[in-house]
Structure formats: structure tokens, C-alpha cells
Design an enzyme around this catalytic site. Structure first.
Site, PDB file in Angstrom:
ATOM      1  N   TYR A 174      -7.780  -8.760  10.247  1.00  0.00           N
ATOM      2  CA  TYR A 174      -7.895  -7.842   8.936  1.00  0.00           C
ATOM      3  C   TYR A 174      -8.605  -6.606   9.122  1.00  0.00           C
ATOM      4  CZ  TYR A 174      -6.143 -12.518   7.673  1.00  0.00           C
ATOM      5  OH  TYR A 174      -5.686 -13.684   7.494  1.00  0.00           O
ATOM      6  N   ARG A 207     -12.847  -4.357   4.857  1.00  0.00           N
ATOM      7  CA  ARG A 207     -13.313  -5.436   4.270  1.00  0.00           C
ATOM      8  C   ARG A 207     -14.871  -5.558   3.549  1.00  0.00           C
ATOM      9  NH1 ARG A 207     -14.456  -9.536   6.880  1.00  0.00           N
ATOM     10  NH2 ARG A 207     -13.705 -11.390   5.378  1.00  0.00           N
ATOM     11  N   CYS A 259     -15.315  10.162   2.359  1.00  0.00           N
ATOM     12  CA  CYS A 259     -15.887  10.602   1.149  1.00  0.00           C
ATOM     13  C   CYS A 259     -15.838   9.815   0.126  1.00  0.00           C
ATOM     14  CB  CYS A 259     -14.935  11.963   0.820  1.00  0.00           C
ATOM     15  SG  CYS A 259     -15.622  12.833  -0.473  1.00  0.00           S
ATOM     16  N   PRO A 299      -4.162 -21.188  11.984  1.00  0.00           N
ATOM     17  CA  PRO A 299      -5.145 -20.229  12.281  1.00  0.00           C
ATOM     18  C   PRO A 299      -5.118 -18.946  12.420  1.00  0.00           C
ATOM     19  CG  PRO A 299      -4.971 -21.644  14.139  1.00  0.00           C
ATOM     20  CD  PRO A 299      -3.910 -21.947  12.976  1.00  0.00           C
TER      21      PRO A 299
END
Length: 461
Positions: free
Chosen positions: A419, A358, A389, A319
Site C-alpha cells: 500500500y 498511509r 506542500c 494475505p
């Protein structure tokens, strides 16, 4: 409709939102499963973290910033260790790694997996016992392998015939019997985004069980008799809620275990079923508790071994997201609020895809709340966007925020421990945010904020 390079996110016009998103009765309410356990609101409606007020964090450290509830991180690590008692729990360092996290993980009794030389260097510099480190990666360089062998890491997870050759030559030259696992792909495709499903056959990781490569890899290691083959490793993907995928994977890995026993007369003592356990990013997510995961995974291994007359191997799991993901949130400051012709309200913050890629990369969904105060305004459906941008620079695709959200407000996005900082970039030359750990009402910097001087220091032209 003509396609746009920003993808589907650009084309989702309207103020309805996804079907699962409901208008809240109280726009100030915190959904418990989305937030670190030490987060609450004070009497004025401002967030507090482990007893420390959010305005104090902004005043001392600025925004954007990743804020880690250290006790929550440690508690989740302990829950996995207790659930898998008698087995090994490796924290997946790729989710988020720094020396403070390595030390916390080590103190809570977990092992650690790394997948690059940089992650290995971080682990060793923080004092992680090398025998409690597993080293992953589909293309470990000769230098990385040598460093791992010299450090005496506990497990190297081999991923190709080329790597077996390199590691065998290295171990033979150093007269070391390096423990290894063979990573196998079992043809189980986890219910997740294509880019993070890692056990179907057409991908870069591991040796195929169905095609016979995994058995050949095992035989090669046994025939060379240089490396210490400890077992088999399988990882089926990320952000997984349904344990049935792990059950199918375990059956196929243990079928290979039985094939090895029948053909070579040995039973490998270990099996690693990887990680990928999901967390709650929004109200649509319903993750399983570590104890429930452990009960199902241990049972299927025990049952399959009994059915095949195999000795039960020691189980390992990995994990990462499930430990650090819910323990952290990102704190932003609102810069502009823009209503676009009644189609959508855009709330722009001082970060974006450089600190959380993400949403753009995986079409991931997040939640958000105004963090510095309570509001009596009605909820409106908004989109939280960054300062980069790019039209696809979206942090939270759809969320109900108070209609009086305004420049200067603090906005917090939960579930950003995994992440986000680890995949952060300097896109548009934006320095990466710091990581602030809070415990017992005290905050400390565990990863400092980058500065423009840091960026310019790398520019030697």
C-alpha cells in the site's frame, strides 16, 4: 486549541514521542522483525540487501526508491503455502502488483486476487493462469466482468444484486457456467483504523448476514441456475493481530452455510476468510507467524463444521501485506534537517506522501534508520517529513535518529511493500519512484522510475 486541517499530526508538539517508543541503546541497531531478512549492515555500518550495498543502489538507481528483497518475498509466500497446505492461498494483489511479483507468486504456487480491470490485465500479461485468479470489487463494470469471464478466471466474488444480474446475463449469453463466491459481511469489526475495517454492517462491501441479504443472494444465484456457486467469502479488515476476529467471522459464515444446507439441501464446497494479517511496522507490533494463523483458522473451521454436522469446505485465505510488506523498504536521501525551537527536529527527505500516503491517510506509524553509515552520536527524537506542500506530509511521525543526521545521508523506512507504491500519486507533479528487486547481490528494475516526460505525456492541453 483550534483545530488544524492537517489533523492531529500537526498538533502533536513536543519531543517525548509515543509511550511505546523507547530510546535505543544503539541507534544503528536493526530490529529484525521490521526489515527484509536479507538486510544487514556491513563493516562500515551501511545497509546491504541480499549482499548488495545500499550506496551501489543509490548510485545506480537514485532516490527515492522502493527496494524489494525478492528472496524474502518468495520465502514469505512459501511459508503461507506450507502453513495452509491442502487449502488455497491467494496473494492480495492490491497490496502491491507488478508483473515480476505476479510471476514470483505464481512460481511459488500461490493464487492471486485482483480487484480492478488494471490488476486483472497485469496478472494476465504476466502469465498468471486465469483459473488461479479471484476477481474482487464492489463495482465491477460490465466490461471488467466480460473480460474476466472471457479469460475464464477461477472465481468472481460477487458483491451486489446488480452484479449478480449483470454476471448472470453475461454468463447466460456466453453459455458459460462461471464459478462465483458470495461476499458476506458478518458484523465483525477488526481492531484497526475505521477506513480499513470492512466487515461491520455500515460499509460498501458484501451482503449482510445479519440482515438476511446474504442468504437472499445465495438463493437468487441458485434459483437462476446459471452461475456456479462455489462458496462464501468474508473479509474483516486489515492489519489484524488478534485471530479471534477470524474465529467469530468463521462461526457466522458457517452458520449461514448450515442455513443454506437446511433450506436448499446443498453444502457449498468452499469458504474464503480473506486476509488482513498484520505486520510489524514498529516495535509495538507483534504479528503472528503463518503457521500459527493457519492452526487457529483451520481448527475453528473444523470445529464449527463438526458442531453443525457440515462437511468441511476447502478454506482460502488472502494475505497480501503479510507477504510483500516486510520484504520491501523505501530508500530516501535527506535534504534538510531543521530544529524548530527545541520542540522537534524535522528531517526532510526527497519523497513523502506521494510515495507513502498511509501516515497521512491512516495515521500509520513507521520506523526509520540512517542507512548509509554507522553513527556514534546520541539518539534524538525526530520526525521524518516529505517535500510536498502539505503540513501533514509526514513519513515517520516519531523515530530516534542519530543527532548527527545531515543532508546527504541515506534514510531507509522499512515495511513499505504494501500500500505504498500501489497507492502512490503524482501530487505536486512528483514522479513516482522505481521498484528495485535485489537477489543474490544483483539488482534489477521491475517498475521503472517515472519521469517528468511521463507526466507531460498525459497533459494534452
Amino acid at each position: 486549541m483550534r483545530a488544524h486541517e492537517a489533523g492531529a499530526l500537526h498538533g502533536e508538539l513536543g519531543n517525548r514521542g509515543p509511550a511505546w517508543l523507547r530510546t535505543p541503546d544503539d541507534v544503528n541497531a536493526l530490529v529484525p522483525q521490521l526489515w527484509p531478512r536479507g538486510v544487514s549492515r556491513d563493516a562500515a555500518g551501511a545497509l546491504t540487501v541480499a549482499g548488495l550495498g545500499i550506496e551501489e543502489i543509490r548510485g545506480e538507481y537514485g532516490t527515492p526508491a522502493y527496494v524489494l528483497d525478492e528472496d524474502d518475498l518468495r520465502a514469505r509466500a512459501r511459508e503461507f503455502r506450507a502453513a495452509f497446505a491442502g487449502h488455497d492461498v491467494y496473494y492480495a494483489g492490491k497490496a502491491f502488483l507488478c508483473r515480476a511479483v505476479v510471476r514470483a507468486i505464481a512460481e511459488e504456487g500461490l493464487f492471486l486476487d485482483v480487484c480492478t480491470g488494471g490488476e486483472l490485465a497485469t496478472a494476465l500479461s504476466a502469465g498468471m493462469p486465469p483459473e488461479r485468479i479471484g476477481f474482487h470489487g464492489n463495482n465491477k463494470s460490465p466490461a471488467e466482468l466480460e473480460r474476466a469471464v472471457d479469460a475464464r478466471v477461477g472465481r468472481i466474488i460477487v458483491d451486489s444484486f446488480d452484479e449478480i444480474d449483470r454476471l448472470t446475463a453475461l454468463a447466460r449469453d456466453k453459455q458459460i457456467r462461471q464459478p462465483v463466491l458470495v461476499r458476506v459481511t458478518v458484523g465483525v469489526e477488526a481492531h484497526t483504523h475505521e477506513f480499513i475495517a470492512t466487515a461491520h454492517e455500515d460499509q460498501k462491501f458484501g451482503f449482510s448476514v445479519g440482515g438476511g441479504a446474504a442468504f437472499k443472494a445465495v438463493c437468487k444465484i441458485l434459483d437462476d441456475d446459471v452461475l456456479d456457486l462455489r462458496g462464501l467469502h468474508s473479509h474483516i479488515g486489515s492489519q489484524i493481530f488478534d485471530a479471534s476476529g477470524f474465529e467469530v467471522a468463521a462461526r457466522r459464515v458457517l452458520a449461514l452455510q448450515a442455513q443454506i444446507r437446511d433450506a436448499r439441501g446443498i453444502e457449498l464446497p468452499e469458504i474464503d476468510l480473506g486476509g488482513g494479517f498484520g505486520i510489524a511496522y514498529t516495535t509495538q507490533d507483534d504479528p503472528a507467524a503463518p503457521a500459527d494463523l493457519a492452526e487457529r483458522m483451520i481448527k475453528i473451521v473444523d470445529d464449527e463444521c463438526a458442531a453443525r454436522d457440515l462437511a468441511t469446505p476447502k478454506l482460502s485465505v488472502e494475505p497480501g501485506r503479510a507477504i510483500v510488506g516486510p520484504a520491501m523498504f523505501t530508500l530516501y536521501e535527506v535534504g534538510t534537517v531543521k530544529d524548530v525551537d527545541g520542540l522537534r527536529t524535522y528531517v526532510s527527505v526527497d519523497g513523502g506522501m506521494s510515495d507513502n500516503i498511509r501516515t497521512a491517510l491512516y495515521d500509520a506509524s513507521y520506523s526509520a534508520t540512517v542507512a548509509g553509515r554507522a553513527s556514534t552520536a546520541d539518539p534524538i527524537l525526530a520526525r521524518v517529513v516529505g517535500k510536498h506542500c502539505e503540513s501533514g506530509d509526514i513519513v515517520v511521525k516519531d523515530e530516534f535518529l542519530p543527532a548527527d543526521v545531515q543532508p546527504g545521508d541515506l534514510l531507509a523506512v522499512p515495511g513499505t511493500g504494501a500500500y505504498c507504491r500501489s497507492m502512490a500519486s503524482n501530487y505536486n507533479h512528483v514522479p513516482r519512484p522505481p521498484v528495485i528487486a535485489v537477489r543474490d547481490g544483483q539488482a534489477r528494475v521491475i517498475v521503472r522510475r517515472e519521469t517528468e516526460a511521463d507526466l507531460l505525456a498525459l497533459d494534452v492541453g
